[in-house]
Write an enzyme that holds these catalytic residues in place. Structure first.
Site, PDB file in Angstrom:
ATOM      1  N   SER A 223       0.813  -1.205   0.000  1.00 33.60           N
ATOM      2  CA  SER A 223       0.000   0.000   0.000  1.00 33.60           C
ATOM      3  C   SER A 223       0.854   1.266   0.000  1.00 33.60           C
ATOM      4  O   SER A 223       1.444   1.600  -1.016  1.00 33.60           O
ATOM      5  CB  SER A 223      -0.969  -0.041   1.182  1.00 33.60           C
ATOM      6  OG  SER A 223      -1.939   0.961   1.078  1.00 33.60           O
TER       7      SER A 223
ATOM      8  N   HIS B  35      -1.486  -0.410  -5.087  1.00 39.43           N
ATOM      9  CA  HIS B  35      -2.885  -0.167  -5.392  1.00 39.43           C
ATOM     10  C   HIS B  35      -3.178   1.313  -5.212  1.00 39.43           C
ATOM     11  O   HIS B  35      -2.339   2.074  -4.742  1.00 39.43           O
ATOM     12  CB  HIS B  35      -3.824  -1.037  -4.559  1.00 39.43           C
ATOM     13  CG  HIS B  35      -3.772  -0.786  -3.084  1.00 39.43           C
ATOM     14  ND1 HIS B  35      -4.508  -1.510  -2.190  1.00 39.43           N
ATOM     15  CD2 HIS B  35      -3.064   0.080  -2.326  1.00 39.43           C
ATOM     16  CE1 HIS B  35      -4.280  -1.082  -0.961  1.00 39.43           C
ATOM     17  NE2 HIS B  35      -3.396  -0.121  -1.025  1.00 39.43           N
TER      18      HIS B  35
END
Length: 186
Positions: free
Chosen positions: A78, A103
Site C-alpha cells: 500500500s 494499489h
C-alpha cells in the site's frame, strides 16, 4: 538496541505507517544525515497506512544528502512502496520472501454530499500522484500503472525486480553494495 541501530545507520519501518512512526523515522533520518553522509539502511516491512505520513518519509529520504538503501522484508504494501520509491533504483533491495502490494489510495469518505465530493476529488488526485511516482521510478508507462493500481496488484520479489520497483533480491548482507570509502578488504 536503538543506540546500536543508530550507530549502525539502520532505520526500521515496521508496522502500519502512521504519524507517530513517520515522525520517528524522519527524526532518525535527519539525525543520521546531520552526523555523516555515510549510507543509511532503511528496512521496510509494512502493510501500508496513512498516505501523508508515508509522503513525509518519502520526501525526507529524497531531501537528505546521505544515500538511503531500502531493504524490504516480509511485505511492502500500500503506502510502503511509496517510501521505497524515494531511494534511487540502484539502492532498492529486498530479501527473497518479500511481497509487494501496489494499489490506489482508499479513503473513508463520509459526511454531507459536498464533503464526500471533496474527499473523492482528493483521492483521485492522490491516485494520479502515486501512479506518476510509480511510473517515473519504475519506467512503466503511466497507463500501465493506472491499470495495475486499479485493484490490488501483488508482486513477488522477482516480479518486483521485473516491474522496476527494486534493483535486485539479496540473500546476505554481503550482497549489498559497499560504498567505496567503506569497502572492507576481502
Amino acid at each position: 538496541l536503538d543506540e546500536c541501530l543508530f550507530r549502525s545507520r539502520v532505520v526500521t519501518v515496521f508496522g502500519e505507517i502512521k504519524e507517530t512512526l513517520a515522525e520517528d523515522v524522519v527524526r532518525r533520518l535527519l539525525a543520521l544525515d546531520a552526523e555523516s553522509r555515510e549510507p543509511i539502511q532503511m528496512w521496510v516491512c509494512a502493510p501500508g497506512g496513512h498516505l501523508e505520513s508515508g509522503d513525509a518519509i518519502h520526501d525526507v529520504v529524497r531531501f537528505i544528502d546521505a544515500p538511503v538503501y531500502m531493504i524490504g522484508t516480509g511485505w511492502v504494501g500500500s503506502a510502503a512502496p511509496h517510501l521505497y520509491l524515494a531511494a534511487d533504483r540502484t539502492r532498492r533491495f529486498c530479501l527473497p520472501q518479500t511481497r509487494f502490494l501496489i494499489h490506489q489510495p482508499s479513503g473513508g469518505a463520509g459526511g454531507p454530499a459536498t464533503d464526500v465530493s471533496i474527499q473523492a476529488r482528493e483521492i483521485i488526485r492522490a491516485r494520479e500522484r502515486i501512479a506518476r511516482t510509480i511510473a517515473e521510478q519504475t519506467d512503466q508507462p503511466l497507463a500501465t500503472v493506472m491499470l495495475d493500481i486499479e485493484r490490488d496488484r501483488w508482486l513477488s520479489a522477482s516480479e518486483a525486480v521485473q516491474y522496476g520497483l527494486l534493483a535486485c533480491v539479496i540473500t546476505r548482507r554481503s550482497d549489498l553494495p559497499q560504498p567505496a570509502a567503506t569497502q572492507r578488504e576481502p
